[in-house]
Design an enzyme around this catalytic site. Structure first.
Site, PDB file in Angstrom:
ATOM      1  N   LYS A  48       0.809  -1.224   0.000  1.00 21.44           N
ATOM      2  CA  LYS A  48       0.000   0.000   0.000  1.00 21.44           C
ATOM      3  C   LYS A  48       0.839   1.270   0.000  1.00 21.44           C
ATOM      4  CE  LYS A  48      -4.006  -2.131   0.258  1.00 21.44           C
ATOM      5  NZ  LYS A  48      -4.933  -2.178  -0.874  1.00 21.44           N
ATOM      6  N   SER A  83      -3.256 -12.662   3.633  1.00 22.55           N
ATOM      7  CA  SER A  83      -3.820 -12.394   2.304  1.00 22.55           C
ATOM      8  C   SER A  83      -2.896 -12.934   1.215  1.00 22.55           C
ATOM      9  CB  SER A  83      -4.061 -10.900   2.097  1.00 22.55           C
ATOM     10  OG  SER A  83      -2.857 -10.189   2.151  1.00 22.55           O
TER      11      SER A  83
END
Lengths: 90, 315
Positions: free
Chosen positions: B43, B257
């Site tokens: 991110k 994830s």
């Protein structure tokens, strides 16, 4: 020929609270038509005039049917269908 | 490698071969280690670019307040960049996220407003949109609809992949904001259009899908299905199993994830191998496992770990 269909919490009002139901049909469209016979009302929550509703995701053995053949996707006895509402990630 | 500041070091991550998890020398898996970014997640790329673009558009003034709905990683990245550039950050975060996320956000100076667990990130988005309407002087960069998010991957992740792996055939990443897949997907559509773009979407516990109405669902504004080849839903058991395999077999300590993404990548690898095809499959390691230690994901049996992360936003 029974196919397992996993139903999200939000649609279990139509399946008497069952998390998973059996349905019949050789395509996703046929399966949804069959679901509507046994669980009246559920079909309208999954489909609108243009096909699968925008916020409804349907997976055949974990693969999104929109990237297979959509409502025409072939299904068989060994298959499992999972219905989930579209939610945010990130 | 030398950089003039921390922010300039975002990106340029290594691409690591996985010789033992790859099915054969013709079908190879490659892990792009995004945990090597300054705050330890992919991110950082989107957060930095969203802030730089907002600055370029004149939307930000020194000392102004940013607001963002986030399940964690984007917030942590924004907090780091905001601190470097002199902004305040308020994150709206679902309460069912790991304690480390709260600790890291606080450490980088962000203020946290929690949203209810039921509905997951949908609720965070709704709460943040309400706050933005009440506080017109706050700036919501809004990762789900901000083109600078996807553009970060078009400008950096995509070119890095093509440069390091010119023979790439598949790219696999997680589907959250959709920024990584949209940006990299668009880059390959323009530069190597035969590359298949595959989405791995985490399938959470039921509480996360606890909407009141199916019409309350959410699709990020950035999402363009035409850029994807296929999309898989991966449950917690498979994600945990693959996360542990990645650690045990290849030595890479990744977050949960990443396990979901690896599961999809291994499925593609198996199919390619069975079909006798040559494939070079690159996938994203979104973050390291550090932030998830408290969840119990790495202890006991897989089934015990699954019970522990039930109801958590693990991706």
């Amino acid at each position: 020929m029974a196919i397992e269909v996993r139903v999200p919490t939000i649609l279990r009002v139509y399946t008497g609270g069952q998390k998973s139901v059996n349905a019949e049909g050789d395509t996703l469209q046929a399966v949804i038509t069959n679901l509507e016979v046994n669980y009246p009302g559920i079909g309208g929550r999954l489909l609108d005039d243009s096909g699968l509703r925008r916020f409804v995701n349907v997976y055949l053995n974990d693969e999104d049917v929109r990237f297979l053949d959509g409502l025409n996707t072939s299904v068989g006895e060994q298959d499992a269908i999972t219905i989930l509402p579209a939610v945010a990630g990130g | 490698m030398r950089f003039d500041s921390l922010l300039q070091s975002v990106g340029h991550t290594p691409l690591i071969g996985l010789p033992r998890l790859s099915p054969s020398s013709d079908v190879r898996l490659w892990a792009k280690l995004e945990d090597r970014n300054p705050t330890g997640s992919v991110k950082d790329r989107a957060a930095l670019n969203m802030i730089l673009q907002a600055e370029a558009q004149g939307l930000l003034r020194p000392g102004c307040t940013l607001l963002e709905p986030t399940s964690g990683n984007t917030g942590i990245s924004l907090a780091m960049v905001a601190k470097q550039r002199g902004y305040n950050l308020i994150c709206v975060m679902p309460e069912n996220t790991s304690v480390e996320r709260t600790q890291l956000l606080t450490m980088w100076g962000a203020t946290i407003i929690t949203s209810p667990a039921a509905g997951g990130s949908n609720e965070a988005v709704r709460v943040a949109k309400g706050l933005a309407a009440q506080n017109p002087d706050w700036v919501m960069l809004y990762q789900y609809g901000n083109e600078a998010n996807a553009q970060a991957h078009y400008d950096s992740t995509g070119p890095e992949l093509l440069s390091d792996l010119p023979e790439i055939t598949h790219f696999v990443a997680g589907l959250g904001t959709t920024g990584t897949l949209m940006g990299v997907g668009r880059y390959f559509r323009d530069h190597k259009p035969d590359v298949q773009i595959v989405a791995a979407e985490p399938r959470y516990g039921e509480v996360v899908y606890g909407l009141r109405n199916i019409d309350e669902g959410f699709i990020p504004e950035l999402y363009d299905a035409s850029l994807l080849t296929s999309r898989f839903s991966v449950g917690p058991l498979e994600a945990l199993k693959r996360t542990r395999q990645l650690l045990e077999i290849e030595g890479i300590f990744a977050g949960i994830s990443t396990g979901a993404i690896l599961h999809a990548a291994l499925g593609i690898a198996k199919k390619a191998d069975e079909a006798g095809q040559v494939a070079d499959i690159a996938f994203i390691v979104c973050d390291g496992g550090w932030k998830y230690l408290s969840t119990g994901a790495y202890e006991g049996t897989i089934e015990e770990a699954e019970t522990k992360i039930e109801g958590q936003l693990w991706a």
